[in-house]
Write a protein that holds these residues in place. Structure first.
Motif, PDB file in Angstrom:
ATOM      1  N   GLY A   2       8.952   3.529   2.546  1.00  0.00           N
ATOM      2  CA  GLY A   2       7.659   3.482   2.392  1.00  0.00           C
ATOM      3  C   GLY A   2       6.847   4.629   3.086  1.00  0.00           C
ATOM      4  O   GLY A   2       7.336   5.227   4.061  1.00  0.00           O
ATOM      5  N   SER A  38       6.484   4.289  -2.451  1.00  0.00           N
ATOM      6  CA  SER A  38       7.640   3.198  -2.052  1.00  0.00           C
ATOM      7  C   SER A  38       8.722   3.362  -2.984  1.00  0.00           C
ATOM      8  O   SER A  38       8.461   3.580  -4.317  1.00  0.00           O
ATOM      9  CB  SER A  38       7.368   1.873  -1.650  1.00  0.00           C
ATOM     10  N   ASN A  81       7.356  -0.621  -4.883  1.00  0.00           N
ATOM     11  CA  ASN A  81       7.678  -1.940  -4.419  1.00  0.00           C
ATOM     12  C   ASN A  81       6.641  -2.431  -3.350  1.00  0.00           C
ATOM     13  O   ASN A  81       6.431  -3.648  -3.340  1.00  0.00           O
ATOM     14  CB  ASN A  81       9.059  -2.156  -3.967  1.00  0.00           C
ATOM     15  N   ILE A  82       6.314  -1.653  -2.463  1.00  0.00           N
ATOM     16  CA  ILE A  82       5.332  -2.118  -1.421  1.00  0.00           C
ATOM     17  C   ILE A  82       4.092  -1.869  -1.816  1.00  0.00           C
ATOM     18  O   ILE A  82       3.548  -0.538  -1.566  1.00  0.00           O
ATOM     19  CB  ILE A  82       5.966  -1.285  -0.002  1.00  0.00           C
ATOM     20  N   LYS A  83       3.343  -2.910  -2.013  1.00  0.00           N
ATOM     21  CA  LYS A  83       1.890  -2.473  -2.367  1.00  0.00           C
ATOM     22  C   LYS A  83       1.061  -2.258  -1.362  1.00  0.00           C
ATOM     23  O   LYS A  83      -0.272  -1.487  -1.368  1.00  0.00           O
ATOM     24  CB  LYS A  83       1.208  -3.987  -3.026  1.00  0.00           C
ATOM     25  N   SER A  84       1.154  -2.409   0.050  1.00  0.00           N
ATOM     26  CA  SER A  84       0.553  -1.889   1.243  1.00  0.00           C
ATOM     27  C   SER A  84       0.896  -0.417   1.539  1.00  0.00           C
ATOM     28  O   SER A  84      -0.004  -0.159   2.474  1.00  0.00           O
ATOM     29  CB  SER A  84       0.783  -2.779   2.399  1.00  0.00           C
TER      30      SER A  84
END
Length: 251
Positions: free
Chosen positions: A61, A48, A41-44
């Protein structure tokens, strides 16, 4: 039963429900809440996942960084799990340093990773004696309605399954590290599952014939008035790799 009874005498209110075999939210004593899991879900982040279990929601994350392996374990990487309980997740959570609960849950996550063998730490060391990966694993509670252990383990394993790491090489002559742009998935050896229960020491009745009554997947309100809690971490073939119990009374 009235809301006034629930507010003034929460323990008696819950025990009355248990004695009938139905909990305040309508579940039977052994019923678990619905679970939804979504990964990447967290592209950075490098890996995640977000998990919603009833009204409990956590997000995990993973950030990977390179470091030098230790002299004691020159062919292994590291994991650094951390549970974050923010004030927005529950009115009883206050600002300040990590609580004893958060620290204990962080230790529990680390114990599960090591005891289950879900991750081979040698896979986190691309160049022994030179370079190893450190996985910083942050599990943030967005909404706390009980049973953080189960939700946190589910989010951790889902995030590890979405984790991708670049290839790392080391030039001995130049003593230079090279990191590729392409990434590959980390090999996950198993997917442990945590099952937690709140324990109530009740007198026997038609519904609860034993002194110890277990409520599966407890809510926050149930955890608050329970006598103790017990968690089992189970592997895919049914083996139990970790158990954890609170309270001073054996079950």
């Amino acid at each position: 039963m009235s809301l006034e009874f629930q507010a003034l005498l929460p323990e008696e209110y819950l025990i009355k429900h248990i004695e009938t075999g139905t909990r305040p939210d309508g579940r039977k004593l052994t019923d678990r809440r619905p679970v939804s899991i979504a990964g990447d879900n967290i592209k950075s982040a490098d890996g995640s996942a977000i998990v919603k279990q009833g009204n409990t929601t956590v997000i995990c994350g993973i950030k990977a960084e390179l470091a030098k392996p230790t002299t004691e374990q020159p062919d292994q990487g590291f994991i650094v799990p951390n549970i974050i309980l923010t004030p927005m997740c529950h009115p009883n959570i206050k600002l300040g340093p990590p609580s004893a609960t958060a620290q204990e849950l962080s230790t529990f996550l680390k114990d599960v990773v090591h005891a289950s063998g879900c991750l081979n730490l040698t896979d986190l060391c691309p160049v022994p004696n030179r370079v190893a990966w450190v996985l910083y694993i942050d599990v943030v509670c967005l909404d706390h309605d009980g049973n953080l252990r189960d939700a946190a383990i589910a989010a951790l394993i889902a995030a590890l399954n979405s984790l991708r790491l670049p290839q790392v090489t080391f030039d001995e002559e130049l003593e230079q590290i090279s990191v590729s742009k392409s990434k590959s998935k980390l090999k996950i050896l198993c997917n442990p599952v945590c099952c937690s229960y709140s324990v109530f020491h009740l007198e026997s009745s038609e519904i609860t014939s034993e002194e110890n009554t277990l409520l599966a997947d407890p809510t926050y309100a149930e955890e608050e008035v329970a006598n103790s809690e017990i968690s089992f971490v189970i592997l895919e073939k049914g083996e139990i790799c970790v158990t954890h119990q609170t309270g001073d009374r054996p079950i």
